[in-house]
Every structure is written in structure tokens, then in C-alpha cells.
Design a protein around this motif. Sequence first.
Motif, PDB file in Angstrom:
ATOM      1  N   PRO A  33       0.876  -1.061   0.060  1.00 34.19           N
ATOM      2  CA  PRO A  33       0.393  -0.114  -0.041  1.00 34.19           C
ATOM      3  C   PRO A  33       0.608   1.032   0.035  1.00 34.19           C
ATOM      4  O   PRO A  33       1.955   1.370   0.618  1.00 34.19           O
ATOM      5  CB  PRO A  33      -1.344  -0.308   1.441  1.00 34.19           C
ATOM      6  N   TRP A  34       0.491   2.255  -1.355  1.00 33.57           N
ATOM      7  CA  TRP A  34       1.168   3.416  -0.910  1.00 33.57           C
ATOM      8  C   TRP A  34      -0.007   4.658  -1.092  1.00 33.57           C
ATOM      9  O   TRP A  34      -0.580   4.748  -2.285  1.00 33.57           O
ATOM     10  CB  TRP A  34       2.772   2.742  -1.879  1.00 33.57           C
ATOM     11  N   SER A  35       0.913   5.609  -0.709  1.00 31.12           N
ATOM     12  CA  SER A  35       0.046   6.613  -1.418  1.00 31.12           C
ATOM     13  C   SER A  35       0.987   7.873  -1.669  1.00 31.12           C
ATOM     14  O   SER A  35       2.469   7.803  -1.911  1.00 31.12           O
ATOM     15  CB  SER A  35       0.114   7.835  -0.164  1.00 31.12           C
ATOM     16  N   GLN A  36       0.859   8.870  -3.205  1.00 30.73           N
ATOM     17  CA  GLN A  36       1.567   9.590  -3.390  1.00 30.73           C
ATOM     18  C   GLN A  36       2.350  10.842  -2.725  1.00 30.73           C
ATOM     19  O   GLN A  36       1.328  11.941  -2.454  1.00 30.73           O
ATOM     20  CB  GLN A  36       1.668  10.305  -4.850  1.00 30.73           C
ATOM     21  N   GLU A  37       3.519  11.723  -2.366  1.00 29.80           N
ATOM     22  CA  GLU A  37       2.946  12.474  -1.310  1.00 29.80           C
ATOM     23  C   GLU A  37       2.925  13.819  -2.482  1.00 29.80           C
ATOM     24  O   GLU A  37       3.251  14.045  -3.597  1.00 29.80           O
ATOM     25  CB  GLU A  37       4.748  12.721  -1.510  1.00 29.80           C
ATOM     26  N   LEU A  38       1.480  14.455  -1.819  1.00 26.42           N
ATOM     27  CA  LEU A  38       1.037  15.966  -2.376  1.00 26.42           C
ATOM     28  C   LEU A  38       2.028  16.849  -1.917  1.00 26.42           C
ATOM     29  O   LEU A  38       2.227  16.696  -0.623  1.00 26.42           O
ATOM     30  CB  LEU A  38      -0.249  15.274  -2.407  1.00 26.42           C
ATOM     31  N   PRO A  39       1.415  18.318  -2.186  1.00 27.95           N
ATOM     32  CA  PRO A  39       1.601  19.477  -2.305  1.00 27.95           C
ATOM     33  C   PRO A  39       0.441  19.226  -0.091  1.00 27.95           C
ATOM     34  O   PRO A  39      -0.439  18.330  -0.263  1.00 27.95           O
ATOM     35  CB  PRO A  39       0.995  20.487  -2.850  1.00 27.95           C
ATOM     36  N   PRO A  40       1.481  19.675   0.478  1.00 30.29           N
ATOM     37  CA  PRO A  40       0.580  20.282   1.694  1.00 30.29           C
ATOM     38  C   PRO A  40      -0.522  20.937   1.718  1.00 30.29           C
ATOM     39  O   PRO A  40      -1.339  20.000   2.606  1.00 30.29           O
ATOM     40  CB  PRO A  40       1.382  21.145   2.257  1.00 30.29           C
ATOM     41  N   ASN A  41      -1.652  21.322   0.674  1.00 28.68           N
ATOM     42  CA  ASN A  41      -2.632  21.960   0.796  1.00 28.68           C
ATOM     43  C   ASN A  41      -2.910  20.868  -0.012  1.00 28.68           C
ATOM     44  O   ASN A  41      -4.788  21.622  -0.690  1.00 28.68           O
ATOM     45  CB  ASN A  41      -2.955  23.498   0.489  1.00 28.68           C
ATOM     46  N   LYS A 146       7.511   9.932  -2.287  1.00 25.91           N
ATOM     47  CA  LYS A 146       7.016  10.959  -3.633  1.00 25.91           C
ATOM     48  C   LYS A 146       7.013  10.383  -5.009  1.00 25.91           C
ATOM     49  O   LYS A 146       6.653  10.742  -5.896  1.00 25.91           O
ATOM     50  CB  LYS A 146       9.017  11.416  -3.433  1.00 25.91           C
ATOM     51  N   LYS A 147       7.971   8.856  -5.588  1.00 27.57           N
ATOM     52  CA  LYS A 147       8.107   8.191  -6.845  1.00 27.57           C
ATOM     53  C   LYS A 147       6.581   7.298  -6.521  1.00 27.57           C
ATOM     54  O   LYS A 147       7.507   5.794  -5.456  1.00 27.57           O
ATOM     55  CB  LYS A 147       8.523   8.052  -7.196  1.00 27.57           C
ATOM     56  N   ALA A 148       6.306   6.781  -7.668  1.00 28.34           N
ATOM     57  CA  ALA A 148       5.224   5.987  -7.973  1.00 28.34           C
ATOM     58  C   ALA A 148       6.291   4.114  -7.833  1.00 28.34           C
ATOM     59  O   ALA A 148       7.214   5.228  -8.189  1.00 28.34           O
ATOM     60  CB  ALA A 148       4.556   6.125  -8.840  1.00 28.34           C
ATOM     61  N   PRO A 149       5.991   3.090  -7.243  1.00 23.26           N
ATOM     62  CA  PRO A 149       6.590   1.881  -7.516  1.00 23.26           C
ATOM     63  C   PRO A 149       6.655   1.901  -9.371  1.00 23.26           C
ATOM     64  O   PRO A 149       5.979   2.352  -9.615  1.00 23.26           O
ATOM     65  CB  PRO A 149       5.970   1.124  -6.697  1.00 23.26           C
ATOM     66  N   ASP A 150       7.978   1.829  -9.595  1.00 24.49           N
ATOM     67  CA  ASP A 150       8.368   1.402 -10.986  1.00 24.49           C
ATOM     68  C   ASP A 150       7.274  -0.174 -11.496  1.00 24.49           C
ATOM     69  O   ASP A 150       7.626   0.441 -12.853  1.00 24.49           O
ATOM     70  CB  ASP A 150       9.571   0.698 -11.153  1.00 24.49           C
ATOM     71  N   SER A 151       6.826  -0.505 -10.681  1.00 27.46           N
ATOM     72  CA  SER A 151       6.142  -1.892 -10.086  1.00 27.46           C
ATOM     73  C   SER A 151       4.626  -1.523 -11.464  1.00 27.46           C
ATOM     74  O   SER A 151       4.159  -2.274 -11.625  1.00 27.46           O
ATOM     75  CB  SER A 151       5.685  -2.916  -9.207  1.00 27.46           C
ATOM     76  N   MET A 152       4.579  -0.210 -10.555  1.00 28.62           N
ATOM     77  CA  MET A 152       2.635   0.129 -10.811  1.00 28.62           C
ATOM     78  C   MET A 152       2.542   0.032 -12.274  1.00 28.62           C
ATOM     79  O   MET A 152       3.987   1.659 -13.207  1.00 28.62           O
ATOM     80  CB  MET A 152       2.657   1.687 -10.236  1.00 28.62           C
ATOM     81  N   PRO A 153       1.485   0.081 -12.519  1.00 27.80           N
ATOM     82  CA  PRO A 153       1.238   0.141 -14.237  1.00 27.80           C
ATOM     83  C   PRO A 153       1.162   1.291 -14.610  1.00 27.80           C
ATOM     84  O   PRO A 153       0.137   2.459 -13.673  1.00 27.80           O
ATOM     85  CB  PRO A 153      -0.293  -1.169 -14.377  1.00 27.80           C
ATOM     86  N   GLN A 154       1.718   1.974 -15.574  1.00 25.92           N
ATOM     87  CA  GLN A 154       0.880   3.437 -15.976  1.00 25.92           C
ATOM     88  C   GLN A 154       0.200   3.590 -16.485  1.00 25.92           C
ATOM     89  O   GLN A 154      -1.005   2.364 -16.611  1.00 25.92           O
ATOM     90  CB  GLN A 154       2.327   4.159 -16.606  1.00 25.92           C
ATOM     91  N   HIS A 155      -0.419   4.397 -17.305  1.00 20.65           N
ATOM     92  CA  HIS A 155      -1.748   4.581 -17.287  1.00 20.65           C
ATOM     93  C   HIS A 155      -1.495   4.082 -19.540  1.00 20.65           C
ATOM     94  O   HIS A 155      -0.315   5.426 -19.756  1.00 20.65           O
ATOM     95  CB  HIS A 155      -1.830   6.157 -17.568  1.00 20.65           C
TER      96      HIS A 155
END
Length: 159
Positions: A33-41, A146-155
Amino acid sequence: MLKKFIVLAALLLPACFANAHEYKVGALEVAHPWSQELPPNAPTVAAYFIIHNSGNSADRLLSVDSPISGEAQLHEHVMKNDLMKMQPVPSVDIPAGGNVTFAPMAYHVMLVNLKDRSLLTDGKRFPMTLHFEKAGDVTVEVAVQKKAPDSMPQHVHAQ
Ligand SMILES: [Cu+2]
């Protein structure tokens, strides 16, 4: 046989090797389980993972919640009038022997009404509980990166 294994391992392992983590509940595994870091707002945060069902009956993800947000919704991406849009879904089927990937531009968990942003920075983890119809509940730690895992399917653009 060996070659097959190496290829599979290459696909699954290296990207999130350093912080790979997975959880089991009944016949289900919830991987990285992961989440991409986003701007604080950022008003909402998305969470992604892969669910594998090693059992021989289907299950269903009914809902999700997390102490860091007032609400967590199950979303899917759909094509509408040539635009990618996301919309809530009531539940997600997990087929017997199958995988369901929650990823950018696919199914995802949308955390809304964020209450606690202290764990939403790169390298931290926040708890999230998945409620399955048959397997029951499992609490996972969502790795913020910060970065998506490389194993994640891209769009992938359909032709
Ligand atoms: Cu969404």
C-alpha cells in the motif's frame, strides 16, 4: 521454469524492494500500500495497493477507513466524453485466484476531509483499514513516497 520465476520476480520485486510490505487476511494479500506525496494543501489523498486472492471463492472490498481522514471512498476511473473521470463505486469485486490493482488511473482509495497531515510526507506511513465481505478487516500501513513504485502499471492509452 527458472526463467519464468526470474521474470516474475523482476516484475514484482525491485521497485519497492527497500520498503516492500504486505498484509494477509484470510485468502487475501494486500501488497505494498502506497500513496504519492502531495503538496501540503492538497484537498484529498489517494491510496494504492494490489489485492491478490489466493482462495477459490470471490470476495469483495466493501469499504475503507483511515484515522487521518473523515472519509475514505472507493473510486474508479472511467472514460466519459473522451475525458478520464473518477467516480465512487459501492464496492470492488476480488475474483477467485485473481489480482485487483489499485493504481493511478485505475481503482483507488480517495481519502477526503483530511484530519491529520503529519504522516503525509515522503518516508512516513499512515494506517488504513480495509473491510472485506468474507475475509473481514485488515489494517495496513500506507507508505507515502515521492515517486510511484516502478512496478505500478502506468496509464496506457487505448488505441
Ligand atoms: Cu478519486
